[in-house]
Design an enzyme around this catalytic site. Sequence first.
Site, PDB file in Angstrom:
ATOM      1  N   ARG A  44       0.828  -1.211   0.000  1.00 34.11           N
ATOM      2  CA  ARG A  44       0.000   0.000   0.000  1.00 34.11           C
ATOM      3  C   ARG A  44       0.862   1.260   0.000  1.00 34.11           C
ATOM      4  O   ARG A  44       2.033   1.225   0.363  1.00 34.11           O
ATOM      5  CB  ARG A  44      -0.889   0.030   1.251  1.00 34.11           C
ATOM      6  CG  ARG A  44      -1.801  -1.155   1.388  1.00 34.11           C
ATOM      7  CD  ARG A  44      -2.285  -1.360   2.805  1.00 34.11           C
ATOM      8  NE  ARG A  44      -1.226  -1.736   3.714  1.00 34.11           N
ATOM      9  CZ  ARG A  44      -1.367  -1.977   5.012  1.00 34.11           C
ATOM     10  NH1 ARG A  44      -2.559  -1.833   5.567  1.00 34.11           N
ATOM     11  NH2 ARG A  44      -0.359  -2.330   5.757  1.00 34.11           N
ATOM     12  N   VAL A 127       7.324 -14.455  20.724  1.00 38.80           N
ATOM     13  CA  VAL A 127       6.647 -15.142  21.840  1.00 38.80           C
ATOM     14  C   VAL A 127       6.444 -14.159  22.987  1.00 38.80           C
ATOM     15  O   VAL A 127       7.387 -13.482  23.411  1.00 38.80           O
ATOM     16  CB  VAL A 127       7.478 -16.338  22.364  1.00 38.80           C
ATOM     17  CG1 VAL A 127       6.748 -17.047  23.503  1.00 38.80           C
ATOM     18  CG2 VAL A 127       7.796 -17.318  21.249  1.00 38.80           C
ATOM     19  N   LYS A 200       4.185 -20.825  19.384  1.00 37.94           N
ATOM     20  CA  LYS A 200       5.016 -20.198  20.423  1.00 37.94           C
ATOM     21  C   LYS A 200       5.633 -21.247  21.349  1.00 37.94           C
ATOM     22  O   LYS A 200       6.811 -21.151  21.695  1.00 37.94           O
ATOM     23  CB  LYS A 200       4.176 -19.176  21.208  1.00 37.94           C
ATOM     24  CG  LYS A 200       3.821 -17.945  20.357  1.00 37.94           C
ATOM     25  CD  LYS A 200       2.780 -17.081  21.042  1.00 37.94           C
ATOM     26  CE  LYS A 200       2.475 -15.815  20.240  1.00 37.94           C
ATOM     27  NZ  LYS A 200       1.309 -15.099  20.760  1.00 37.94           N
TER      28      LYS A 200
HETATM   29  N1  HSE Z   1      -2.524 -12.715  18.222  1.00 37.12           N
HETATM   30  C1  HSE Z   1      -1.426 -12.812  19.130  1.00 37.12           C
HETATM   31  C2  HSE Z   1      -1.983 -12.860  20.549  1.00 37.12           C
HETATM   32  C3  HSE Z   1      -0.528 -11.631  18.945  1.00 37.12           C
HETATM   33  O1  HSE Z   1      -3.173 -12.583  20.728  1.00 37.12           O
HETATM   34  O2  HSE Z   1      -1.254 -13.188  21.465  1.00 37.12           O
HETATM   35  C4  HSE Z   1       0.764 -11.711  19.699  1.00 37.12           C
HETATM   36  O3  HSE Z   1       1.539 -12.786  19.255  1.00 37.12           O
END
Ligand code: HSE
Length: 400
Positions: A44, A127, A200
């Site tokens: 964009r 993480v 994670k």
């Molecule tokens: N969507 C992820 C969360 C973002 O809610 O933890 C951070 O990694």
Amino acid sequence: MIKIAILGYGTIGSGVVEVLNTNRESIAGRAGDEIEVKYILDLRDFPGDPMEDKVVHDYGIIVNDPEIQVVVEAMGGVEPAYTFVKKALLAGKSVTTSNKALVAKHGAELIAIAKEQSINFMFEASVGGGIPIIRPLNSSLTADEIQEITGILNGTTNYMLSKMTFEGLEFDDVLKDAQSRGYAEADPTADVEGYDACRKIAILTSLVCGQQVDFEEIYTEGITKITAVDICYAKAMGKVVKLLATSRKTEEGYCAMVAPFLLSQEHPLYNVNDVFNAIFVHGNVLGDAMFYGSGAGKLPTASAVVADIVDIAKHLHKNILISWSSRKMDLVDWKKAKSRFFVRAKEEKENIQKIFGSVEFIEAEGISGETGFLTEVLTEEAFEQKASGLKNILQRIRVV
Ligand code: HSE
């Protein structure tokens, strides 16, 4: 002056610009030099944005510019992020990323390339959002054999479960709220089905064991089946429902899982609410440690990315060793994992007792027409085998 390029001008990319502007002087002091954003790669244009003139659409401009020393990958998803990051590293540019999908899948390879090139591939923000956990595992907890990591690693679902618990809200409403706050992934399925937390815990387990843990092998269950009735029972038991990502070193090997669990008040993660994340670590000589903080969102995540940029600036042309080889670590069969189970079923108590033996029946205010009970400690496979004897199971949640 250290010149950097940011790939992706979304929530995290724009957060990185904001953090660099907000703390320009102190960051320069800590990095030993000023950090300047030379390019922003995005599909964009951003007319009227102060960074408008930095926006490019061709990655070749960035990767072929010898002035660029650091590439910040904030696009998300595996491709084209993987291709761009690999090219950057091969061109001698250090990289920091917040992208757990990329790190979980290709971390070992990208770490190896950075080592060969005497540069760095860093991923603190991948993480726990703004919580330092990658760097502590890689440089502070190195005297220990880490025997357990259990975390609330997804801010979106923790926010949702907290709202459902404290405000009695419905799943869909709280999801919309979490999305509007910039917590959720582009496709929130990754949050609510546990895939984000799975990647994670795969990253953390890989760092702990020094080998590649494939996220596909981690048993993963999300929160989409958690209902207001489950929350009522949890309250009746003085417990809360949390989406945990856990990995343990057992005598047979590493065992990992992502699933909703019922936690009692004594559990260290019981009071971790809203978008906060926390990671409980147990080491064989350290004992217990907890890392707690903002687990998602623009600025917390950008704070971790910028901290990586500072670390990279302090170690230009010097690789910081990360022990994570591409050799695969086979996980222990999750069906051998043990826990108590909370079960809701449309069954007679006598039949439940006949199948499960000694159980604890739970009464929840306002709930009728079903029976709630807690089993004794069982392996997953023993639970499944017993549960197959009940015709109408409405829910089962593991208990820690
Ligand atoms: N969507 C992820 C969360 C973002 O809610 O933890 C951070 O990694």
